[in-house]
Design a protein around this motif. Structure first.
Motif, PDB file in Angstrom:
ATOM      1  N   UNK A  23      -0.642  11.376  -8.660  1.00 14.65           N
ATOM      2  CA  UNK A  23      -0.671  10.144  -8.104  1.00 14.65           C
ATOM      3  C   UNK A  23      -0.022   9.048  -8.978  1.00 14.65           C
ATOM      4  N   UNK A  24      -0.327   9.265 -10.305  1.00 14.58           N
ATOM      5  CA  UNK A  24       0.662   8.580 -11.306  1.00 14.58           C
ATOM      6  C   UNK A  24       1.938   8.804 -11.427  1.00 14.58           C
ATOM      7  N   UNK A  25       2.272  10.002 -11.369  1.00 13.20           N
ATOM      8  CA  UNK A  25       3.605  10.625 -11.380  1.00 13.20           C
ATOM      9  C   UNK A  25       4.327   9.963  -9.921  1.00 13.20           C
ATOM     10  N   UNK A  26       3.742   9.997  -9.100  1.00  8.62           N
ATOM     11  CA  UNK A  26       4.451   9.604  -7.782  1.00  8.62           C
ATOM     12  C   UNK A  26       4.645   7.881  -7.572  1.00  8.62           C
ATOM     13  N   UNK A  27       3.689   7.101  -8.311  1.00  8.91           N
ATOM     14  CA  UNK A  27       3.819   5.879  -8.392  1.00  8.91           C
ATOM     15  C   UNK A  27       4.791   5.213  -9.431  1.00  8.91           C
ATOM     16  N   UNK A  28       4.873   6.086 -10.619  1.00  6.26           N
ATOM     17  CA  UNK A  28       6.029   5.639 -11.513  1.00  6.26           C
ATOM     18  C   UNK A  28       7.323   6.110 -10.942  1.00  6.26           C
ATOM     19  N   UNK A  29       7.432   7.130 -10.116  1.00  5.12           N
ATOM     20  CA  UNK A  29       8.768   7.511  -9.606  1.00  5.12           C
ATOM     21  C   UNK A  29       9.318   6.561  -8.433  1.00  5.12           C
ATOM     22  N   UNK A  30       8.412   6.283  -7.747  1.00  8.35           N
ATOM     23  CA  UNK A  30       8.662   5.610  -6.440  1.00  8.35           C
ATOM     24  C   UNK A  30       8.841   3.838  -6.814  1.00  8.35           C
ATOM     25  N   UNK A  67       6.961  -6.471  -5.672  1.00  9.68           N
ATOM     26  CA  UNK A  67       7.720  -5.284  -5.968  1.00  9.68           C
ATOM     27  C   UNK A  67       7.233  -4.015  -5.342  1.00  9.68           C
ATOM     28  N   UNK A  68       5.955  -4.051  -4.838  1.00 10.40           N
ATOM     29  CA  UNK A  68       5.277  -2.669  -4.537  1.00 10.40           C
ATOM     30  C   UNK A  68       5.267  -2.810  -2.878  1.00 10.40           C
ATOM     31  N   UNK A  69       6.073  -1.958  -2.257  1.00  6.78           N
ATOM     32  CA  UNK A  69       6.046  -1.838  -0.931  1.00  6.78           C
ATOM     33  C   UNK A  69       5.124  -1.071  -0.420  1.00  6.78           C
ATOM     34  N   UNK A  70       4.008  -1.642   0.590  1.00  8.59           N
ATOM     35  CA  UNK A  70       2.980  -1.042   1.065  1.00  8.59           C
ATOM     36  C   UNK A  70       3.380   0.160   1.829  1.00  8.59           C
ATOM     37  N   UNK A  71       4.630   0.030   2.528  1.00 10.05           N
ATOM     38  CA  UNK A  71       4.873   1.390   3.428  1.00 10.05           C
ATOM     39  C   UNK A  71       5.044   2.751   2.361  1.00 10.05           C
ATOM     40  N   UNK A  72       5.963   2.265   1.439  1.00  9.27           N
ATOM     41  CA  UNK A  72       6.098   3.463   0.618  1.00  9.27           C
ATOM     42  C   UNK A  72       4.951   4.052  -0.370  1.00  9.27           C
ATOM     43  N   UNK A  73       3.999   3.086  -0.272  1.00  9.42           N
ATOM     44  CA  UNK A  73       2.615   3.240  -1.105  1.00  9.42           C
ATOM     45  C   UNK A  73       1.837   4.143  -0.208  1.00  9.42           C
ATOM     46  N   UNK A  74       2.054   3.672   1.158  1.00  7.79           N
ATOM     47  CA  UNK A  74       1.183   4.485   2.398  1.00  7.79           C
ATOM     48  C   UNK A  74       1.596   5.941   2.171  1.00  7.79           C
ATOM     49  N   UNK A  75       2.989   6.211   2.163  1.00  4.02           N
ATOM     50  CA  UNK A  75       3.545   7.417   2.283  1.00  4.02           C
ATOM     51  C   UNK A  75       3.034   8.326   0.982  1.00  4.02           C
ATOM     52  N   UNK A  76       2.922   7.581   0.073  1.00  4.62           N
ATOM     53  CA  UNK A  76       2.557   8.701  -1.171  1.00  4.62           C
ATOM     54  C   UNK A  76       0.965   8.790  -0.954  1.00  4.62           C
ATOM     55  N   UNK A  77       0.186   8.083  -0.423  1.00  9.47           N
ATOM     56  CA  UNK A  77      -1.206   8.219  -0.139  1.00  9.47           C
ATOM     57  C   UNK A  77      -1.176   9.565   0.931  1.00  9.47           C
TER      58      UNK A  77
END
Length: 255
Positions: A23-30, A67-77
């Motif tokens: 999760x941390x890696x994905x968030x930091x990369x995205x 700066x944190x796009x919810x659609x991109x966040x949802x894709x990570x989830x």
């Protein structure tokens, strides 16, 4: 009396370590360069999570939440839930550094007391000690009405049984949490164990114990009629709102 941190040290079970790291890696990369720090609360960082039953609760602190796009966040989830079925749900709250520092009894409380930092510099350490007082309790509940109205609307309009169950469970927990905030001056600590919350409410609140027991039962088993639940929920919230208004009036009268 000063509120102490709910989770004093991070004890992530082996079943969840890879998931949290991913999760941390994905968030930091995205969101490269946009993240100040990442936090968790609940059973996973406490080391009490139950595989295939517990969810994951994250909080992201950044300079600008936009700066944190919810659609991109949802894709990570979605990707992580597919890869790690041991986790039932992933919730992510986003706030700014300014939110935490300028609202110590709201966002500051959340990050400093409820959460533990799992990446970055813990901005909660910059929040002054939080003193349990009527002002703190009132500030803590600034957005409670908005949150309750929102989940009330979601539940009223839900047609899917799975979502109804989820909303009833969440609504029950939110109301128990609100009631518990009223007795903080009696308990002196913030609890995140719902049965301890319930017992403290029964000990210190004048609310009808049957209403509290009903909410707790719905939290455990949400298979109840929506109309019946909403009626009880409205009654509980009415009690809570009256208690909060009385606290505010008393505080004003005493200066």
């Amino acid at each position: 009396m000063i509120l102490e941190k709910v989770i004093n040290r991070i004890v992530i079970q082996s079943e969840y370590k890879d998931f949290v790291d991913k999760y941390i890696d994905n968030i930091l990369t995205e969101f490269k360069g946009k993240i100040h720090s990442i936090y968790m609360c609940g059973s996973i960082p406490k080391g009490t999570a139950k595989p295939f039953k517990s969810d994951a609760d994250f909080t992201i602190v950044c300079v600008n939440p936009k700066d944190i796009d919810y659609e991109r966040l949802s894709n990570i989830k979605d990707r992580l839930l597919e890869e790690y079925p041991v986790v039932t749900k992933i919730d992510t709250i986003i706030c700014s550094i300014d939110d935490v520092l300028s609202k110590p009894n709201e966002w500051g409380f959340w990050v400093k007391i409820i959460c533990v930092c799992i990446y970055g510099h813990d901005v909660g350490e910059k929040v002054p000690p939080i003193i349990i007082s009527p002002k703190f309790i009132l500030d803590l509940n600034t957005e409670t009405k908005e949150e309750v109205d929102h989940i009330h609307s979601l539940l009223s309009n839900a047609s899917d049984n799975t979502m109804k169950t989820r909303y009833i469970k969440g609504y029950s927990k939110r109301l128990i949490r609100a009631l518990y905030s009223l007795v903080l001056e009696d308990t002196g600590v913030w609890q995140d164990d719902i049965i301890k919350m319930k017992n403290a409410i029964l000990n210190y609140c004048e609310i009808d114990s049957a209403l509290v027991d009903y909410l707790y039962a719905c939290y455990l088993d949400s298979n109840v009629l929506v109309e019946e639940f909403l009626g009880i929920a409205d009654e509980v919230y009415s009690y809570f709102e009256n208690a909060l208004n009385a606290m505010a009036a008393s505080r004003t009268s005493f200066g």
